[in-house]
Design an enzyme around this catalytic site. Structure first.
Site, short mmCIF file in Angstrom:
data_model
loop_
_atom_site.label_atom_id
_atom_site.label_comp_id
_atom_site.label_asym_id
_atom_site.label_seq_id
_atom_site.Cartn_x
_atom_site.Cartn_y
_atom_site.Cartn_z
N ASP A 204 -1.63 -20.68 16.65
CA ASP A 204 -0.88 -21.92 16.52
C ASP A 204 -0.07 -22.05 17.81
O ASP A 204 -0.02 -21.12 18.62
CB ASP A 204 0.05 -21.83 15.30
CG ASP A 204 0.90 -23.08 15.11
OD1 ASP A 204 0.41 -24.20 15.33
OD2 ASP A 204 2.10 -22.95 14.78
N SER A 205 0.61 -23.17 17.96
CA SER A 205 1.50 -23.30 19.12
C SER A 205 2.74 -22.41 18.96
O SER A 205 3.40 -22.11 19.94
CB SER A 205 1.95 -24.76 19.27
OG SER A 205 2.66 -25.16 18.11
N GLY B 218 2.25 -31.01 20.24
CA GLY B 218 2.20 -32.39 19.74
C GLY B 218 2.43 -33.46 20.79
O GLY B 218 2.04 -34.61 20.61
N CYS C 114 -3.34 -24.77 13.33
CA CYS C 114 -2.57 -25.82 13.98
C CYS C 114 -3.36 -27.12 13.88
O CYS C 114 -4.47 -27.21 14.42
CB CYS C 114 -2.34 -25.44 15.45
SG CYS C 114 -1.58 -26.75 16.42
N ASN C 115 -2.81 -28.09 13.19
CA ASN C 115 -3.50 -29.38 13.02
C ASN C 115 -3.72 -30.09 14.35
O ASN C 115 -4.71 -30.77 14.55
CB ASN C 115 -2.69 -30.31 12.12
CG ASN C 115 -2.61 -29.82 10.69
OD1 ASN C 115 -3.31 -30.32 9.83
ND2 ASN C 115 -1.78 -28.83 10.43
N THR C 116 -2.77 -29.92 15.26
CA THR C 116 -2.86 -30.59 16.56
C THR C 116 -4.06 -30.05 17.34
O THR C 116 -4.80 -30.81 17.97
CB THR C 116 -1.55 -30.38 17.34
OG1 THR C 116 -0.46 -30.73 16.49
CG2 THR C 116 -1.51 -31.22 18.59
N GLU D 181 10.70 -24.84 14.87
CA GLU D 181 10.40 -23.66 15.70
C GLU D 181 11.69 -22.91 16.09
O GLU D 181 11.72 -21.69 16.17
CB GLU D 181 9.66 -24.11 16.97
CG GLU D 181 9.27 -23.00 17.93
CD GLU D 181 8.01 -22.24 17.52
OE1 GLU D 181 7.22 -22.79 16.71
OE2 GLU D 181 7.82 -21.11 17.99
N CYS E 6 0.91 -30.67 9.76
CA CYS E 6 1.38 -29.84 10.87
C CYS E 6 1.87 -28.58 10.19
O CYS E 6 2.69 -28.66 9.26
CB CYS E 6 2.52 -30.52 11.62
SG CYS E 6 3.37 -29.43 12.78
N HIS F 82 3.88 -26.38 11.00
CA HIS F 82 5.33 -26.18 11.06
C HIS F 82 6.03 -26.83 9.86
O HIS F 82 7.02 -26.32 9.35
CB HIS F 82 5.90 -26.77 12.35
CG HIS F 82 5.74 -25.88 13.54
ND1 HIS F 82 4.52 -25.63 14.12
CD2 HIS F 82 6.65 -25.19 14.28
CE1 HIS F 82 4.69 -24.81 15.16
NE2 HIS F 82 5.98 -24.54 15.27
N1 DGL Z 1 1.91 -26.41 14.20
C1 DGL Z 1 1.24 -27.41 14.93
C2 DGL Z 1 0.38 -28.31 14.05
O1 DGL Z 1 -0.04 -27.90 12.98
C3 DGL Z 1 2.00 -28.29 15.88
C4 DGL Z 1 3.32 -28.05 16.42
C5 DGL Z 1 3.45 -28.50 17.87
O2 DGL Z 1 3.66 -29.70 18.14
O3 DGL Z 1 3.31 -27.62 18.71
O4 DGL Z 1 0.07 -29.40 14.41
#
Ligand code: DGL
Length: 274
Positions: A13-14, A46, A76-78, A158, A187, A189
């Site tokens: 993930d990020s 993001g 991570c969805n992004t 975060e 997301c 997070h």
């Molecule tokens: N956790 C990440 C997601 O699921 C994104 C967080 C970010 O913007 O880095 O999209």
């Protein structure tokens, strides 16, 4: 290299978002060794371009592949919505690839919804990945989808969010997302603030249980591919390593120790991109 059932599962993930997926894996598959990577130096993803997200996520996937992982979980969805295709293209013959979006859509849990709200990062919303996938999968249903980008949230979470502050930010965003019956926290997070979001809606909006669905999918496919870690009797002590690309923050460390106990390793890995 042929991965075996005792090879680790790589999760990335990020930043801290994927830790909740790692935690769920630990609960349901306690014998698995985990190698986690949070690209904390570049977080948030993001607000990054598609090219950036593709380039960095390929680097991370290669890193996990070189660590001999039997599977990678894109938590991570992004990253999934911007780079899934290229990651699959590069790695599908080398290891199993899991992600946090497709199993949620394919789970059919959305069938009973009329109006779905999707909260996500700007890069996820921009990709249009969710509406495209949902419409493709449920083409026979008349589903209404409302997307909402929430750019401030991931970084605040975060950095170890304060309950009071998060409350007003949730209100600020979700006041625009009221007439829905189902909410997708798109997301990882945001999974950290699921209770706060549920309170905002007074429990009246169904919030999809992303971690549970994703980990059921992983468990099933590891079994099918004979890659599920064998019985605990001959390995009671799976190792978990947590990499970050900047020095590990105390909030990150604390979350890991809450979920995994103190017997974990923290390492910093900085990529050379040039
Ligand atoms: N956790 C990440 C997601 O699921 C994104 C967080 C970010 O913007 O880095 O999209």
């Amino acid at each position: 290299m042929i991965p075996s059932s005792s090879s680790p599962i790589g999760i990335f993930d990020s930043g801290i978002g994927g830790l909740l997926i790692a935690k769920e894996i630990k609960i349901h598959m306690p014998n698995e060794c985990i190698i986690y990577f949070g690209d904390t130096a570049n977080m948030p993803y993001g607000d990054k371009s598609k090219e950036f997200i593709k380039k960095y996520s390929i680097k991370i996937a290669s890193f996990l592949y070189k660590k001999k992982c039997k599977a990678i979980v894109i938590a991570c969805n992004t990253i999934v919505s911007n780079a899934l295709e290229i990651i699959k293209k590069e790695f599908c013959k080398k290891l199993l690839i899991f992600n946090v979006i497709e199993p949620v859509i394919k789970n059919n849990t959305l069938i009973s919804s009329k109006k779905i709200g999707i909260m996500a990062t700007p890069a996820t919303i921009r990709s249009n990945f969710f509406p495209k996938k949902i419409k493709k999968y449920f083409h026979h249903l008349d589903l209404d989808i409302v997307q909402m980008e929430t750019p401030l949230l991931a970084s605040i979470i975060e950095n170890g969010f304060e309950k009071k502050k998060i409350h007003s930010i949730i209100e600020y965003y979700l006041n625009h997302l009221k007439s829905i019956d189902t909410l997708l926290l798109a997301c990882t997070h945001y999974l950290f603030i699921k209770n706060e979001i549920n309170n905002f809606y007074h429990g009246k909006v169904r919030i999809i249980d992303v971690q549970k669905i994703v980990v059921q999918d992983i468990q099933k496919k590891l079994y099918e591919n004979n890659l599920f870690h064998p019985n605990p009797t001959w390995n009671n002590n799976p190792i978990s390593i947590f990499y970050t690309s900047s020095s590990v923050s105390s909030f990150f460390k604390k979350q890991v120790q809450i979920f995994f106990g103190k017997k974990v390793f923290f390492k910093t890995h900085i990529f050379n991109f040039f």
